[in-house]
Design a protein around this motif. Structure first.
Motif, PDB file in Angstrom:
ATOM      1  N   LYS A  44       0.249   8.062  -1.936  1.00  0.00           N
ATOM      2  CA  LYS A  44      -0.810   8.208  -2.941  1.00  0.00           C
ATOM      3  C   LYS A  44      -2.098   7.500  -2.546  1.00  0.00           C
ATOM      4  O   LYS A  44      -3.094   7.577  -3.260  1.00  0.00           O
ATOM      5  CB  LYS A  44      -0.314   7.719  -4.287  1.00  0.00           C
ATOM      6  N   LYS A  45      -2.041   6.755  -1.441  1.00  0.00           N
ATOM      7  CA  LYS A  45      -3.227   6.060  -0.917  1.00  0.00           C
ATOM      8  C   LYS A  45      -3.817   5.061  -1.911  1.00  0.00           C
ATOM      9  O   LYS A  45      -5.023   4.993  -2.121  1.00  0.00           O
ATOM     10  CB  LYS A  45      -4.307   7.050  -0.484  1.00  0.00           C
TER      11      LYS A  45
ATOM     12  N   PHE B 147       0.854  -1.183   0.000  1.00  0.00           N
ATOM     13  CA  PHE B 147       0.000   0.000   0.000  1.00  0.00           C
ATOM     14  C   PHE B 147       0.890   1.232   0.000  1.00  0.00           C
ATOM     15  O   PHE B 147       1.745   1.400   0.872  1.00  0.00           O
ATOM     16  CB  PHE B 147      -0.916   0.003   1.234  1.00  0.00           C
TER      17      PHE B 147
ATOM     18  N   THR C  72       1.377   4.670   0.914  1.00  0.00           N
ATOM     19  CA  THR C  72       0.743   5.561   1.889  1.00  0.00           C
ATOM     20  C   THR C  72       0.697   7.009   1.416  1.00  0.00           C
ATOM     21  O   THR C  72      -0.141   7.775   1.888  1.00  0.00           O
ATOM     22  CB  THR C  72       1.478   5.485   3.235  1.00  0.00           C
TER      23      THR C  72
END
Length: 77
Positions: free
Chosen positions: A61-62, A57, A59
Motif C-alpha cells: 500500500k506504500k 513500511f 510495500t
C-alpha cells in the motif's frame, strides 16, 4: 532483539520497572509476531506492564504502519 533486551535488562539491584515502553522499527509485519513472543517470554520473569510500538513500511500500500501491543504479567492484550 537489542531493544527488547534493553527493556528487560537488569537495573539497580532489586528494582523491577512497573511500566516499560519500547518503540521499534521492523522490516515487516511478520517480524512483529516473533518479537512479541520474545516480549512475553522475557516479561514472564520481569512481570511488568509493557507497551510495544512497532513501525514498518507496507510495500503493497506504500504507507507506513504503526502497530501497538500491550502486555501484562499475564500475557498480551
Amino acid at each position: 532483539m537489542e531493544t527488547i533486551g534493553q527493556l528487560f535488562s537488569e537495573t539497580e539491584e532489586g528494582y523491577v520497572p512497573e511500566n516499560v515502553i519500547g518503540i521499534q522499527y521492523v522490516k515487516s509485519q511478520e517480524r512483529i509476531d516473533f518479537l512479541n513472543r520474545k516480549v512475553i517470554e522475557k516479561n514472564s520473569v520481569q512481570q511488568s506492564h509493557v507497551l510495544m510500538i512497532y513501525r514498518f513500511f507496507d510495500t503493497i500500500k506504500k504507507v507506513e504502519r504503526v502497530h501497538a501491543y500491550y502486555f501484562t504479567p499475564e500475557g498480551m492484550t
